[in-house]
Design a protein around this motif. Structure first.
Motif, PDB file in Angstrom:
ATOM      1  N   MET A 182      -7.275   5.506  -6.322  1.00  0.00           N
ATOM      2  CA  MET A 182      -6.204   4.765  -5.757  1.00  0.00           C
ATOM      3  C   MET A 182      -5.743   5.411  -4.317  1.00  0.00           C
ATOM      4  O   MET A 182      -5.833   4.420  -3.310  1.00  0.00           O
ATOM      5  N   THR A 183      -5.291   6.616  -4.307  1.00  0.00           N
ATOM      6  CA  THR A 183      -4.580   7.210  -3.228  1.00  0.00           C
ATOM      7  C   THR A 183      -5.698   7.339  -2.102  1.00  0.00           C
ATOM      8  O   THR A 183      -5.323   6.966  -1.064  1.00  0.00           O
ATOM      9  N   CYS A 220       0.789  -1.131  -0.062  1.00  0.00           N
ATOM     10  CA  CYS A 220      -0.100   0.144  -0.039  1.00  0.00           C
ATOM     11  C   CYS A 220       0.812   1.059   0.111  1.00  0.00           C
ATOM     12  O   CYS A 220       0.328   2.337  -0.652  1.00  0.00           O
ATOM     13  N   PHE A 279      -5.084   8.192 -10.611  1.00  0.00           N
ATOM     14  CA  PHE A 279      -4.775   7.677  -9.282  1.00  0.00           C
ATOM     15  C   PHE A 279      -5.246   8.397  -8.363  1.00  0.00           C
ATOM     16  O   PHE A 279      -4.932   8.055  -7.081  1.00  0.00           O
ATOM     17  N   THR A 298      -8.216   5.545  -1.626  1.00  0.00           N
ATOM     18  CA  THR A 298      -8.876   4.014  -1.044  1.00  0.00           C
ATOM     19  C   THR A 298      -7.462   3.673  -0.282  1.00  0.00           C
ATOM     20  O   THR A 298      -7.835   3.369   1.017  1.00  0.00           O
TER      21      THR A 298
END
Length: 217
Positions: A110-111, A29, A107, A113
């Motif tokens: 994504m970041t 992560c 992104f 999350t």
């Protein structure tokens, strides 16, 4: 150099062993988070001091000037379309600017999350560490192969600390980049409105020619 690298590898292995099985996902992560944040920062980096109006005037007179950021690219692209005298300019600008909007949003999900998931992974490690602690207390085994009470508490604290260490800096930088993204979105909207409302050079020259014909007649 190789000695220091070997020491770092051993340190990471010890950290993974102390934090339990949630440490590899947390490490992954962290890698994905900083890759996404770095990409977004590089995409939205800004080196300019001009307003949108000044930028339009500058690139109208300096067509061959290389753009330094995504906003200047949009200005050049918009001016090129306007100077061609295309019909329905707003629709073309929406299509071209969509590429820029998609790029600055890349992104982002994504970041966000990862920022949310990382503390939960740390909490999962905490729960597992506390379960091991209570199992050791229940069986009165202060020292076991997994560490017993001390090992369970250590695992709980290390996994929680790692989850927060991944999430907190990521949350702060993601918030700053999100504000930058919103600013660029407003600037792209402003560029589109200015290009669609200002007359094109072709329209201006035609208007002046009609005025000259009218005055001569």
């Amino acid at each position: 150099m190789s000695v220091h690298l070997h020491e770092y590898i051993l340190l990471i292995k010890e950290l993974f062993g102390a934090g339990g099985f949630v440490m590899p996902p947390l490490f992954l992560c962290a890698l994905l988070l900083w890759y996404g944040l770095g990409y977004r920062y590089w995409t939205m980096k800004s080196k300019r001091s001009m307003s949108i109006h000044d930028m339009l005037d500058f690139f109208s007179q300096n067509i061959d000037q290389s753009p330094r950021n995504i906003v200047e690219q949009a200005v050049q692209q918009g001016l090129a379309l306007r100077n061609k005298g295309v019909n329905n300019l707003r629709r073309y600008l929406d299509e071209f600017f969509y590429v820029y909007l998609k790029e600055i949003k890349k992104f982002s999900v994504m970041t966000k999350t990862i920022v949310v998931v990382s503390p939960l992974l740390g909490l999962l490690g905490t729960v597992i560490g506390m379960i091991e602690t209570f199992d050791s207390l229940g069986s009165m085994s202060l020292f076991t192969q997994s560490g017993g009470i001390a090992g369970g508490i250590s695992q709980a604290l290390i996994s929680t600390q790692t989850g927060l260490a991944v999430a907190i800096p990521g949350m702060l930088i993601h918030s700053m980049l999100h504000k930058k993204q919103q600013k660029i979105e407003r600037e792209l909207l402003q560029i589109r409105e200015l290009l669609c409302t200002q007359p094109t050079p072709f329209t201006q020259s035609s208007h002046l020619a009609n005025q000259e014909k009218g005055s001569s007649s």
